[in-house]
Write a protein that holds these residues in place. Structure first.
Motif: not given
Length: 646
Positions: A197-200, A212-216
C-alpha cells in the motif's frame, strides 16, 4: 574457474536485487570470535570509565594482561557452556537473549571471585576497583552483544521487507472512509500478501496534506495529470460494495486510461483474515456490468416451493443449475433435475447433495424430446412447479442443424407443456431469449415458436396450469457466452475475435436471470411473457477492450482484436420487445409484461405436427420453411435460408 563463472553469472544476470536466501549462515566459530571481540571492547570501555571515575591521586598498578586473559577465558567458557554462539542471529529470540544474560552474569561473578581470592592469598591486584569494574563490564558486555544481535536481526528484517516490496504490486486504496482504512490496515498487517500500500486515493481536496496509517493521500487530479511511471504505481484497490455503478465506472475508466490494474476487495463485513489474500482479485467485467439485482419476495417464493415437488429441466446448465440452487433454499419436498449432459449433471448432483443433504433429489439423464422418458416423472412426482430451462441455444450450430433445434426447443417444450397441463401442474415457467423477438436465426425462431405454443395452451379448455414465459438477454458467464470465450482468448495471448465492430448486446448476470425466473413464477397469472429492464446495451468491442485492459494488457498491442464477420443468423442488435408488442408494468419496476401476438392452439398444433415430422426426416429446408410460417417475422440474416424469404 567454476567460482569465477558463478560470480560472472551473478553479476550479469538476474534482477540485481540481493536475495537473502542466498546469504549463508556464518560458521559458529566466527560468531564466537565476534563475541570475543565485543568482550575486548567491553573490558576496554570498563577500564576507561573506571579511570575517569577514580578520585584517588595515588596511582594503582595492576597487570592488564592477566585481567584481559582471565575475563576473555572465563567468557569463552560460559559462552561455550550456554552455547550463545549456536543460535542463528537473524532469527534470535528471547531465549538467545536470556543465554547472553546468563553467560555475562556468570562471567562477572566468577571473575570477581577469582580476583578477590588471588588478592587475599597473594596480595596481587588483578583488577582495579573490581566491584564497580565488573558491574560496568557486565552491563556493557551484555549491551554490546545484545545490540549486535539486534542490529543483525533488524538489518535482515529491513532487507527482507525491501526485497518483498520490490516484488509486490504498489497500489493505492480508493477511499478514505473506515472501510478503506480497515482494508489497508489488513494488507499492511499481512506481509505475505503480494501488495504494497503506497497511499490512499480520494476526490476530496481537504485531505491532500493529511496522512492515514503513515501513508499519503492522493487526489484524483494527481492521477489525471501524471503517468503510471511518474506515480510509480501498479494498480488501485477498490471496495466495490461502497460505490454506486456510475461512480465506479468513472473511476475504472480513469484507471484503465492510465494503464493501472484494478483490484477489488470485499467489504469489511465479509472480510476474514484466514482467506483475505484469496478475496483480493482483479476486477472482472462482470463487476462493471452487474446491477442491483431484483428483490425477490421471499415469502411468496417460499410458499410456492416449500414442501412441494419441483421439476427443473436443463438443470445442469448455467441457468438451470442456478435455479436449482435458489429453489433448494426454500426446502421443497423433492427436486427432480433433468438434463442430457452426463458429466455436468453428475457434477451438479455432487454439489447439491453436499450442500443440501436434507432435501430429496432425483437426477435424471434424459432427453426432453422423448415423451415416454419424461411422462413417468410427471406421473410419479406430481409436480407443483416446472422450470423449463432446457434448450439448444448456440446460434451458428443451430443454423447448421435446424432439425435438432425443433426436436429440443419445439418438441421438447411441447412435451413438457402438455404433460404439465395433463398432470395439473400449478405453474410452468419457460426460459426464453431476446433472440425470439423478430428472429433472424433458427434458434430464436424455434424459441418464439415454443412461446406461441405455451401461450396457446394456456387458453385450452380444462387447463388449470399457469404457463409463464421469461425473456431476457445474454447471461454473463453462461456456458458458451462471449465473456468466458474472451477470457480464454486473453489467457492464450489473443487474438480476441469479434464478428463485427458495431455489434451490440444486452447483458445480465446469472443470479439476475434466475431471480427473474423465480419472480415470474410467483407473479404470473398465466399466458404472460415477462421481460426484464436490462438497462443500456453494450458494444461488444467496448466489452473486449475493457476486458483486455482489466487483465493488464494493452488492446491491439499486447492482445490483438480481430473482426471475423457476422456469423450465420447473427444480427447487430438484439431486442426484447417486438414492434407490435405492448408492454404492461408490474409491481416490480424492473419487470414488464410483453403483450405479443398469440395463436390459437388448434392452429399451432397443426404447424407443430408438420414441423416435427420434417425434423424427424432431417429435412432442413422444409423445417425452416414451416418455421417461417409459424413465425412470420422470422427473416434470415447472413444465412443460406435467406432465399426462403424472397
Amino acid at each position: 574457474m567454476n567460482f569465477r563463472k558463478k560470480i560472472r553469472k551473478k553479476i550479469y544476470s538476474g534482477d540485481n536485487i540481493m536475495n537473502l536466501s542466498d546469504i549463508r549462515y556464518l560458521p559458529r566459530w566466527i560468531i564466537l570470535l565476534i563475541d570475543v571481540f565485543f568482550i575486548f571492547l567491553a573490558i576496554s570501555f570498563s577500564c576507561y570509565l573506571i579511570e575517569k571515575l577514580s578520585f584517588s591521586t595515588q596511582k594503582v598498578f595492576y597487570d592488564g594482561r592477566y585481567m584481559y586473559g582471565l575475563i576473555v577465558a572465563t567468557s569463552v567458557v560460559f559462552m561455550v557452556a550456554f552455547r550463545t554462539y549456536a543460535g542463528i542471529i537473524r532469527h534470535s529470540t528471547f531465549i538467545d537473549l536470556f543465554k547472553l544474560f546468563l553467560a555475562t552474569l556468570c562471567t562477572a561473578i566468577v571473575v570477581g571471585v577469582i580476583s578477590f581470592s588471588v588478592r587475599i592469598v597473594s596480595g596481587f591486584r588483578m583488577i582495579h576497583m573490581s566491584v564497580p569494574f565488573l558491574a560496568i563490564f557486565f552491563a556493557s558486555s551484555f549491551m554490546l552483544l545484545f545490540i549486535f544481535r539486534l542490529f543483525v536481526k533488524e538489518f535482515f528484517h529491513i532487507a527482507r521487507e525491501f526485497r518483498r516490496s520490490t516484488l509486490k504490486k504498489r497500489i493505492l486504496v480508493l477511499g478514505i472512509d473506515e472501510q478503506s482504512i480497515a482494508i489497508a490496515r489488513a494488507i499492511l498487517d499481512n506481509p505475505n500478501l503480494p501488495y504494497h500500500v503506497v497511499g490512499f486515493l480520494t476526490q476530496r481536496h481537504d485531505s491532500k496534506r493529511a496522512h492515514l496509517l503513515g501513508k499519503p493521500i492522493f487526489i484524483k487530479e494527481k492521477i489525471e495529470r501524471n503517468t503510471k511511471e511518474d506515480l510509480a504505481l501498479d494498480g488501485v484497490l477498490i471496495v466495490k460494495e461502497m460505490m454506486a455503478k456510475n461512480e465506479m465506472d468513472s473511476w475504472v475508466n480513469l484507471f484503465l486510461e492510465k494503464d493501472l490494474q484494478v483490484f477489488k476487495a470485499p467489504s469489511v463485513q465479509k472480510l476474514r483474515d484466514s482467506d483475505f489474500g484469496m478475496t483480493i482479485r482483479n476486477l472482472q467485467i462482470e463487476d462493471l456490468l452487474n446491477r442491483k439485482p431484483i428483490r425477490i419476495e421471499n415469502e411468496e417464493v417460499k410458499k410456492r416451493h416449500y414442501k412441494k415437488s419441483v421439476l427443473i429441466t436443463g438443470g445442469a446448465g448455467s441457468i438451470g443449475s442456478e435455479i436449482l440452487r435458489q429453489v433448494a433454499q426454500f426446502d421443497p419436498e423433492v427436486i427432480v433435475v433433468v438434463d442430457q449432459a452426463e458429466t455436468p449433471l453428475y457434477e451438479i448432483e455432487l454439489e447439491m447433495r453436499k450442500s443440501y443433504p436434507h432435501i430429496q433429489f432425483k437426477f435424471v439423464l434424459a432427453d426432453i424430446s422423448n415423451i415416454h422418458r419424461i411422462e413417468p416423472l410427471f406421473e410419479k412426482y406430481r409436480f407443483s412447479m416446472v422450470y423449463h430451462a432446457a434448450a439448444y441455444k448456440h446460434v451458428p450450430m443451430i443454423e447448421e442443424n435446424p432439425h435438432e433445434a425443433i426436436l429440443v426447443n419445439v418438441l421438447g417444450s411441447r412435451n413438457l407443456a402438455t404433460l404439465s397441463c395433463k398432470y395439473k401442474v400449478n405453474r410452468f415457467v419457460m426460459v426464453s431469449t431476446d433472440k425470439a423477438v423478430k428472429p433472424t436465426n433458427v434458434m430464436g425462431a424455434s424459441k418464439r415458436a415454443a412461446e406461441l405454443f405455451v401461450q396457446a395452451l394456456q387458453n385450452t379448455e380444462g387447463n388449470i396450469t399457469k404457463f409463464i414465459t421469461t425473456r431476457f438477454g445474454n447471461v454473463l458467464g453462461s456456458n458458451g457466452s462471449v465473456i468466458p470465450h474472451f477470457k480464454k482468448q486473453i489467457e492464450a495471448g489473443g487474438p480476441v475475435t469479434i464478428t463485427h465492430p458495431d455489434i451490440v448486446r444486452y447483458f445480465m448476470t446469472i443470479p439476475e436471470a434466475c431471480d427473474l425466473v423465480l419472480q415470474a413464477g410467483t407473479m404470473g397469472k398465466g399466458g404472460e411473457i415477462f421481460v426484464f429492464d436490462m438497462g443500456e446495451p453494450m458494444k461488444i468491442l467496448d466489452l473486449a477492450t475493457r476486458m483486455i485492459k482489466l487483465s493488464g494488457f494493452e488492446p491491439n498491442s499486447d492482445i490483438k482484436i480481430v473482426f471475423t464477420g457476422l456469423r450465420p443468423g447473427e444480427k447487430l442488435y438484439e431486442e426484447l420487445l417486438s414492434d407490435d408488442a405492448k408492454t404492461m408494468p408490474t409491481h416490480n419496476e424492473k419487470i414488464m409484461i410483453s403483450k405479443d401476438p398469440t395463436m390459437a392452439y388448434e392452429e399451432i398444433e397443426v404447424f407443430f405436427k408438420r414441423i416435427i415430422r420434417s425434423a424427424f426426416r432431417r429435412e432442413k429446408v422444409e423445417v425452416v420453411q414451416i418455421l417461417k410460417e409459424i413465425v412470420p417475422e422470422f427473416k434470415s440474416n447472413n444465412s443460406i435460408y435467406e432465399v426462403l424469404d424472397k
